[in-house]
Design a protein around this motif. Structure first.
Motif, PDB file in Angstrom:
ATOM      1  N   SER A 327       0.826  -1.193   0.000  1.00  0.00           N
ATOM      2  CA  SER A 327       0.000   0.000   0.000  1.00  0.00           C
ATOM      3  C   SER A 327       0.869   1.256   0.000  1.00  0.00           C
ATOM      4  N   ILE A 328       0.409   2.292  -0.715  1.00  0.00           N
ATOM      5  CA  ILE A 328       1.072   3.594  -0.653  1.00  0.00           C
ATOM      6  C   ILE A 328       0.176   4.633   0.023  1.00  0.00           C
ATOM      7  N   GLU A 329      -0.833   4.159   0.724  1.00  0.00           N
ATOM      8  CA  GLU A 329      -1.664   5.090   1.483  1.00  0.00           C
ATOM      9  C   GLU A 329      -0.818   5.747   2.569  1.00  0.00           C
ATOM     10  N   GLY A 330      -0.754   7.068   2.553  1.00  0.00           N
ATOM     11  CA  GLY A 330       0.080   7.801   3.498  1.00  0.00           C
ATOM     12  C   GLY A 330       1.386   8.283   2.913  1.00  0.00           C
ATOM     13  N   THR A 348      -4.689  24.818  -3.994  1.00  0.00           N
ATOM     14  CA  THR A 348      -3.989  23.754  -3.293  1.00  0.00           C
ATOM     15  C   THR A 348      -3.873  22.524  -4.197  1.00  0.00           C
ATOM     16  N   VAL A 349      -3.060  21.552  -3.763  1.00  0.00           N
ATOM     17  CA  VAL A 349      -2.856  20.338  -4.547  1.00  0.00           C
ATOM     18  C   VAL A 349      -3.372  19.137  -3.743  1.00  0.00           C
ATOM     19  N   SER A 350      -3.678  18.060  -4.454  1.00  0.00           N
ATOM     20  CA  SER A 350      -4.341  16.920  -3.844  1.00  0.00           C
ATOM     21  C   SER A 350      -3.409  15.730  -3.651  1.00  0.00           C
ATOM     22  N   ALA A 351      -3.622  15.023  -2.529  1.00  0.00           N
ATOM     23  CA  ALA A 351      -2.926  13.762  -2.296  1.00  0.00           C
ATOM     24  C   ALA A 351      -3.697  12.594  -2.882  1.00  0.00           C
ATOM     25  N   SER A 352      -4.844  12.847  -3.475  1.00  0.00           N
ATOM     26  CA  SER A 352      -5.665  11.816  -4.124  1.00  0.00           C
ATOM     27  C   SER A 352      -5.953  10.622  -3.231  1.00  0.00           C
ATOM     28  N   GLY A 353      -6.187  10.904  -1.961  1.00  0.00           N
ATOM     29  CA  GLY A 353      -6.505   9.840  -1.012  1.00  0.00           C
ATOM     30  C   GLY A 353      -5.322   9.026  -0.552  1.00  0.00           C
ATOM     31  N   LEU A 354      -4.110   9.455  -0.897  1.00  0.00           N
ATOM     32  CA  LEU A 354      -2.908   8.699  -0.569  1.00  0.00           C
ATOM     33  C   LEU A 354      -2.080   9.380   0.512  1.00  0.00           C
ATOM     34  N   GLY A 355      -2.743  10.167   1.357  1.00  0.00           N
ATOM     35  CA  GLY A 355      -2.035  10.847   2.425  1.00  0.00           C
ATOM     36  C   GLY A 355      -2.763  12.090   2.868  1.00  0.00           C
ATOM     37  N   GLU A 356      -2.020  12.970   3.526  1.00  0.00           N
ATOM     38  CA  GLU A 356      -2.572  14.200   4.077  1.00  0.00           C
ATOM     39  C   GLU A 356      -2.461  15.341   3.077  1.00  0.00           C
ATOM     40  N   ASP A 357      -3.532  16.109   2.961  1.00  0.00           N
ATOM     41  CA  ASP A 357      -3.469  17.305   2.137  1.00  0.00           C
ATOM     42  C   ASP A 357      -4.272  18.460   2.733  1.00  0.00           C
TER      43      ASP A 357
END
Length: 357
Positions: A327-330, A348-357
């Motif tokens: 997993s690359i979540e985070g 702003t820019v998005s982490a696309s559900g893969l971390g904090e933004d």
């Protein structure tokens, strides 16, 4: 003094150092607060002498990092490809590095999410497969020898995945229908000129160097493989322990990074000379004007890491046989960057559900 990393340290030694560092980690501050757990007087930054790392080159040449970091000194190490930079980051030899997405993914998965975080994007585009005369279609590649910068780096993964899609088998030991030989970029140019290589998948300025200095031509521009031609080539990766303990320093690094990206956009006439001057300092020789100009035409600089592409990059690495599943979540922590962008009235820019933004 800038030190160029040319060799790698034994994996067992790096693992021991990393384990010792993990055991000594102190209580972490929240990166979203911008408050450090303890003061620090140095930030150790890695990068490559490539056009795709131009924000690093400009940030150093124009003093933008030092202006943003104030009393925190910036020291640097120069790498040829991502896996070597990851070894240094994992061993605690550097705190942050400009690097391709695939090595960032690898270290995150292999460490169970404990090694590092992507805090910003840096560059998109600027990578392609270039080949010798006589190779005009993928079918002509059977039995050829192609180079990539280093096993498991972003261009190496892209090459292996593309070859697989074209029906060719490769393996990480250099076998298969097409032999893939990880080679330092400067050596790739020399070997191509000598007829020892049939082509290479490279980042800029090496794509342009092989075309203009060695008579190569583009067989596959990587931009043509992605929607809107937008694929991440370089991101800014920070060691997790450093981010946790010194978020204010990372926030200042990001200020310098954003300033460098903006400087390139605002100074199109001066940028080639500044970037070329930085490359000359590290390699001992400047690029021809035509090379630097062509290279910059194929790269876009942005703080957006294009997180939405990373799940695809994970799958590409697995199919290429250069990374483990995981997993690359985070993987992303964009809070400091977005706090800065909001304060400036920017999107702003998005982490696309893969971390904090």
């Amino acid at each position: 003094m800038k030190n160029i990393i040319r060799t790698t340290t034994a994996i067992t030694t790096l693992g021991l150092v990393a384990a010792m560092m993990a055991g000594c980690a102190s209580a972490a501050a929240d990166p979203g607060t911008g408050e450090s757990a303890a003061p620090v007087d140095e930030l150790r930054l890695g990068y490559f002498a490539n056009v795709t790392h131009a924000p690093a080159l400009v940030g150093l040449e124009e003093g933008l990092f030092q202006d943003a970091l104030g009393d925190v000194d910036v020291t640097t190490q120069v790498f040829n490809a991502g896996p070597a930079a990851i070894e240094a980051l994992s061993a605690g030899a550097i705190d942050a590095t400009y690097i391709g997405p695939n090595p960032s993914i690898n270290t995150f998965i292999q460490s169970g999410g404990e090694s590092a975080r992507i805090v910003a994007g840096a560059a998109t585009g600027g990578a392609a497969l270039v080949v010798r005369e006589g190779i005009d279609s993928p079918d002509d590649l059977a039995g050829t020898t192609l180079a990539s910068p280093q096993l498991g780096n972003t261009q190496d993964v892209a090459l292996r995945k593309w070859l697989a899609d074209e029906g060719f088998e490769t393996d990480t030991s250099g076998g298969g229908d097409v032999q893939v030989t990880p080679t330092e970029n400067a050596q790739t140019l020399t070997l191509f000129q000598q007829g020892e290589l049939d082509g290479a998948w490279l980042p800029e300025p090496w794509v342009s160097r092989l075309i203009l200095d060695a008579g190569a031509h583009v067989l596959q521009d990587e931009a043509d493989l992605w929607d809107d031609g937008a694929f991440p080539t370089t991101v800014l990766l920070v060691r997790k322990e450093f981010l946790d303990e010194h978020p204010d320093v990372v926030a200042d690094l990001l200020k310098g990074h954003e300033a460098a990206v903006q400087w390139i956009a605002d100074n199109p006439d001066q940028a080639p000379a500044v970037i070329n001057g930085a490359i000359e300092k590290e390699t001992g020789k400047p690029l021809d004007d035509a090379v630097i100009e062509r290279a910059l035409e194929h790269v876009t600089f942005s703080v957006d890491p294009h997180a939405d592409t990373f799940e695809t990059l994970v799958q590409n690495g697995i199919e290429a046989g250069t990374q483990k599943e995981g997993s690359i979540e985070g993987l992303f922590d964009l809070r400091l960057l977005n706090k800065q962008l909001e304060a400036e009235g920017e999107d702003t820019v998005s982490a696309s559900g893969l971390g904090e933004d």
